[in-house]
Design an enzyme around this catalytic site. Sequence first.
Site, short mmCIF file in Angstrom:
data_model
loop_
_atom_site.label_atom_id
_atom_site.label_comp_id
_atom_site.label_asym_id
_atom_site.label_seq_id
_atom_site.Cartn_x
_atom_site.Cartn_y
_atom_site.Cartn_z
N MET A 1 0.81 -1.22 0.01
CA MET A 1 -0.11 0.01 -0.15
C MET A 1 0.96 1.12 0.05
SD MET A 1 -2.23 2.24 0.81
CE MET A 1 -3.07 3.65 1.43
N PRO A 2 1.27 1.66 -1.18
CA PRO A 2 1.76 3.05 -1.16
C PRO A 2 1.00 4.08 -0.85
CG PRO A 2 2.02 1.81 -3.34
CD PRO A 2 1.29 1.25 -2.58
N LEU A 3 1.39 5.09 -0.32
CA LEU A 3 0.81 6.31 -0.21
C LEU A 3 1.79 7.34 -1.08
CD1 LEU A 3 -1.52 8.24 0.53
CD2 LEU A 3 -0.36 8.64 2.75
#
Length: 127
Positions: A1-3
């Site tokens: 889960m990259p932000l």
Amino acid sequence: MPLVRIDIRKNDDPLFAKKIGEVIYRSLRTTMNVPDKDNFQILNEHDAAHFIYDPAYFGIARTDGLVYIQITLNEGRTLDQKKQFYKTVVDGLHAELAIRKEDVFISLVEVKKENWSFGNGEAQYAN
């Protein structure tokens, strides 16, 4: 889960930042094994007074076309994956949006999986 956080100077094209985000997401998918639909981005445009950079740090000539990219993601990618990601992003931004390669500044912030909550007040990766 990259932000993904993208910060640029104000641009005449209202979709410019979004186009940058599309290149980054595609690069994350191909080099960092990010899954489909795992696309969370914050796009910011700033006036000159709120966009500060050194025009020559590390001997790299930067312009007002600078693009800051900060990505928070799970730890565990290899150095080779990171290098390939940097190159893929820079090459894509240059080819698709004519952004100077010198004007792409990328920072990866790695965190442990338990540091995410995707909603409902739960630590989905910790369960």
